[in-house]
Write an enzyme that holds these catalytic residues in place. Sequence first.
Site, PDB file in Angstrom:
ATOM      1  N   GLY A  17       0.766  -1.246   0.000  1.00  0.00           N
ATOM      2  CA  GLY A  17       0.000   0.000   0.000  1.00  0.00           C
ATOM      3  C   GLY A  17       0.791   1.287   0.000  1.00  0.00           C
ATOM      4  O   GLY A  17       0.251   2.340   0.347  1.00  0.00           O
ATOM      5  N   SER A  18       2.047   1.257  -0.459  1.00  0.00           N
ATOM      6  CA  SER A  18       2.806   2.512  -0.420  1.00  0.00           C
ATOM      7  C   SER A  18       2.309   3.503  -1.484  1.00  0.00           C
ATOM      8  O   SER A  18       2.313   4.714  -1.246  1.00  0.00           O
ATOM      9  CB  SER A  18       4.312   2.250  -0.561  1.00  0.00           C
ATOM     10  OG  SER A  18       4.632   1.849  -1.859  1.00  0.00           O
ATOM     11  N   ASN A  19       1.876   3.011  -2.634  1.00  0.00           N
ATOM     12  CA  ASN A  19       1.340   3.932  -3.652  1.00  0.00           C
ATOM     13  C   ASN A  19       0.004   4.527  -3.199  1.00  0.00           C
ATOM     14  O   ASN A  19      -0.248   5.717  -3.392  1.00  0.00           O
ATOM     15  CB  ASN A  19       1.173   3.219  -4.999  1.00  0.00           C
ATOM     16  CG  ASN A  19       2.473   3.208  -5.776  1.00  0.00           C
ATOM     17  OD1 ASN A  19       2.941   4.243  -6.245  1.00  0.00           O
ATOM     18  ND2 ASN A  19       3.091   2.045  -5.875  1.00  0.00           N
ATOM     19  N   LYS A  65     -14.125 -14.502  -4.281  1.00  0.00           N
ATOM     20  CA  LYS A  65     -13.631 -14.341  -5.659  1.00  0.00           C
ATOM     21  C   LYS A  65     -14.767 -14.412  -6.684  1.00  0.00           C
ATOM     22  O   LYS A  65     -14.756 -13.708  -7.695  1.00  0.00           O
ATOM     23  CB  LYS A  65     -12.616 -15.436  -5.979  1.00  0.00           C
ATOM     24  CG  LYS A  65     -11.201 -14.917  -5.984  1.00  0.00           C
ATOM     25  CD  LYS A  65     -10.234 -15.923  -6.566  1.00  0.00           C
ATOM     26  CE  LYS A  65      -8.874 -15.271  -6.686  1.00  0.00           C
ATOM     27  NZ  LYS A  65      -7.821 -16.150  -7.060  1.00  0.00           N
ATOM     28  N   ASN A 107      -3.547   1.941 -13.741  1.00  0.00           N
ATOM     29  CA  ASN A 107      -2.622   1.092 -12.975  1.00  0.00           C
ATOM     30  C   ASN A 107      -1.234   1.705 -13.028  1.00  0.00           C
ATOM     31  O   ASN A 107      -0.919   2.463 -13.949  1.00  0.00           O
ATOM     32  CB  ASN A 107      -2.589  -0.310 -13.606  1.00  0.00           C
ATOM     33  CG  ASN A 107      -1.685  -1.262 -12.845  1.00  0.00           C
ATOM     34  OD1 ASN A 107      -1.675  -1.278 -11.611  1.00  0.00           O
ATOM     35  ND2 ASN A 107      -0.902  -2.049 -13.566  1.00  0.00           N
ATOM     36  N   HIS A 109       2.869   0.571 -12.989  1.00  0.00           N
ATOM     37  CA  HIS A 109       3.739  -0.595 -13.182  1.00  0.00           C
ATOM     38  C   HIS A 109       5.193  -0.155 -12.982  1.00  0.00           C
ATOM     39  O   HIS A 109       5.591   0.900 -13.482  1.00  0.00           O
ATOM     40  CB  HIS A 109       3.528  -1.161 -14.590  1.00  0.00           C
ATOM     41  CG  HIS A 109       4.257  -2.438 -14.806  1.00  0.00           C
ATOM     42  ND1 HIS A 109       3.800  -3.647 -14.324  1.00  0.00           N
ATOM     43  CD2 HIS A 109       5.434  -2.692 -15.415  1.00  0.00           C
ATOM     44  CE1 HIS A 109       4.667  -4.589 -14.644  1.00  0.00           C
ATOM     45  NE2 HIS A 109       5.662  -4.045 -15.309  1.00  0.00           N
ATOM     46  N   GLU A 179       7.467   6.049  -8.583  1.00  0.00           N
ATOM     47  CA  GLU A 179       6.040   5.708  -8.556  1.00  0.00           C
ATOM     48  C   GLU A 179       5.291   6.675  -7.642  1.00  0.00           C
ATOM     49  O   GLU A 179       4.232   7.194  -7.998  1.00  0.00           O
ATOM     50  CB  GLU A 179       5.850   4.276  -8.047  1.00  0.00           C
ATOM     51  CG  GLU A 179       6.413   3.218  -8.963  1.00  0.00           C
ATOM     52  CD  GLU A 179       6.039   1.813  -8.496  1.00  0.00           C
ATOM     53  OE1 GLU A 179       4.866   1.548  -8.233  1.00  0.00           O
ATOM     54  OE2 GLU A 179       6.953   0.969  -8.378  1.00  0.00           O
TER      55      GLU A 179
HETATM   56  C1  GAR Z   1       4.220  -1.310  -6.984  1.00  0.00           C
HETATM   57  O1  GAR Z   1       5.617  -1.307  -7.198  1.00  0.00           O
HETATM   58  C2  GAR Z   1       3.485  -1.409  -8.298  1.00  0.00           C
HETATM   59  O2  GAR Z   1       4.135  -0.738  -9.345  1.00  0.00           O
HETATM   60  C3  GAR Z   1       3.477  -2.880  -8.532  1.00  0.00           C
HETATM   61  O3  GAR Z   1       3.216  -3.434  -7.266  1.00  0.00           O
HETATM   62  C4  GAR Z   1       3.795  -2.592  -6.288  1.00  0.00           C
HETATM   63  C5  GAR Z   1       2.767  -2.315  -5.220  1.00  0.00           C
HETATM   64  O4  GAR Z   1       3.386  -1.682  -4.146  1.00  0.00           O
HETATM   65  N1  GAR Z   1       2.496  -3.265  -9.493  1.00  0.00           N
HETATM   66  C6  GAR Z   1       2.713  -4.147 -10.465  1.00  0.00           C
HETATM   67  O5  GAR Z   1       3.735  -4.774 -10.551  1.00  0.00           O
HETATM   68  C7  GAR Z   1       1.542  -4.315 -11.431  1.00  0.00           C
HETATM   69  N2  GAR Z   1       1.893  -5.168 -12.508  1.00  0.00           N
HETATM   70  P1  GAR Z   1       2.539  -0.855  -3.102  1.00  0.00           P
HETATM   71  O6  GAR Z   1       1.474  -1.816  -2.590  1.00  0.00           O
HETATM   72  O7  GAR Z   1       3.521  -0.469  -2.043  1.00  0.00           O
HETATM   73  O8  GAR Z   1       1.959   0.308  -3.824  1.00  0.00           O
END
Ligand code: GAR
Length: 210
Positions: A17-19, A65, A107, A109, A179
Site C-alpha cells: 500500500g505505499s502507492n 472471488k 494502474n 507498473h 512511482e
Molecule cells: C508497486 O511497485 C506497483 O508498481 C506494482 O506493485 C507494487 C505495489 O506496491 N504493481 C505491479 O507490478 C503491477 N503489474 P505498493 O502496494 O507499495 O503500492
Amino acid sequence: MNEYFNIAFLTSGKSRGSNFDSVVKYISKNRLPISTKFLIITRPDAPIIQRAENNNVKWILLSDKNNFEHDLLELLSQHNVHLVVLAGFMRKLSPNFLDKFKGKIINIHPALLPKYGGKGMYGMRVHQAVFENHEKFSGASVHFVNEEYDAGKIIFQKKIPIDHLKSPEEIAHEVLKIEHEIYPKVIEQLAYQFFSKLVYPVESEAIPSG
Ligand code: GAR
C-alpha cells in the site's frame, strides 16, 4: 462548484500500500477536490489496512472471488466513482467489467512499459529481470487498464538511470520513489480533465466564431 472527483482504490493479496498512501497524502496535502471513497482489499491480513486507517479511508474486504466484480460494480455505482485506481492489484479484470468502466481504470507498473510487463511480471520479478538484462534505464509507467496485463494505453512514464545500481533491490527502491512521485500527479491531471469536461462538455463547440 461543490463537486468532487471520486476515486476508489483496488488492491489484492497482502498488499503493502505505499502507492495508495502516497496518493492519499498528496490529495490531502494539496487540498485537491478529489474524494477517496474506499479501498478494496481481498485479504483481511493485508498490511495496507493500517495505512487506510491512518489516512481515514474506508476499506472494504471483498474476499469472495466469485462475486468480486459484481460486488465491486455495485459499490462503484453507489459511491458514484469516476476513477478506479489499481495499487498493487495483481488480478485480471473481466472484459465485461472493463467495458462498464472503459477509460476509467488506471494502474501503475514498476518498469518502462511495454518492456517488462505482462503475465507474471510484477513486483520484484520486474526488477530482477531488468537487473539481469543490464538495462541502463528503468522507471515507472501509469497506464489505462485493458484485457491484457500491463498493456493498456500509457498515460505517463518517468525514466531514471540505473546503471550505477548494484542489485534488483536497489532498483526497486529507486523506482518506487518515482512511482510515489508520478501516480498522484497523474490522478490530479485526470481530475482536472474531468472538471474541464464538466465546464466545457463539447470542446469543438465551445466558442462560436464571428
Ligand atoms: C508497486 O511497485 C506497483 O508498481 C506494482 O506493485 C507494487 C505495489 O506496491 N504493481 C505491479 O507490478 C503491477 N503489474 P505498493 O502496494 O507499495 O503500492
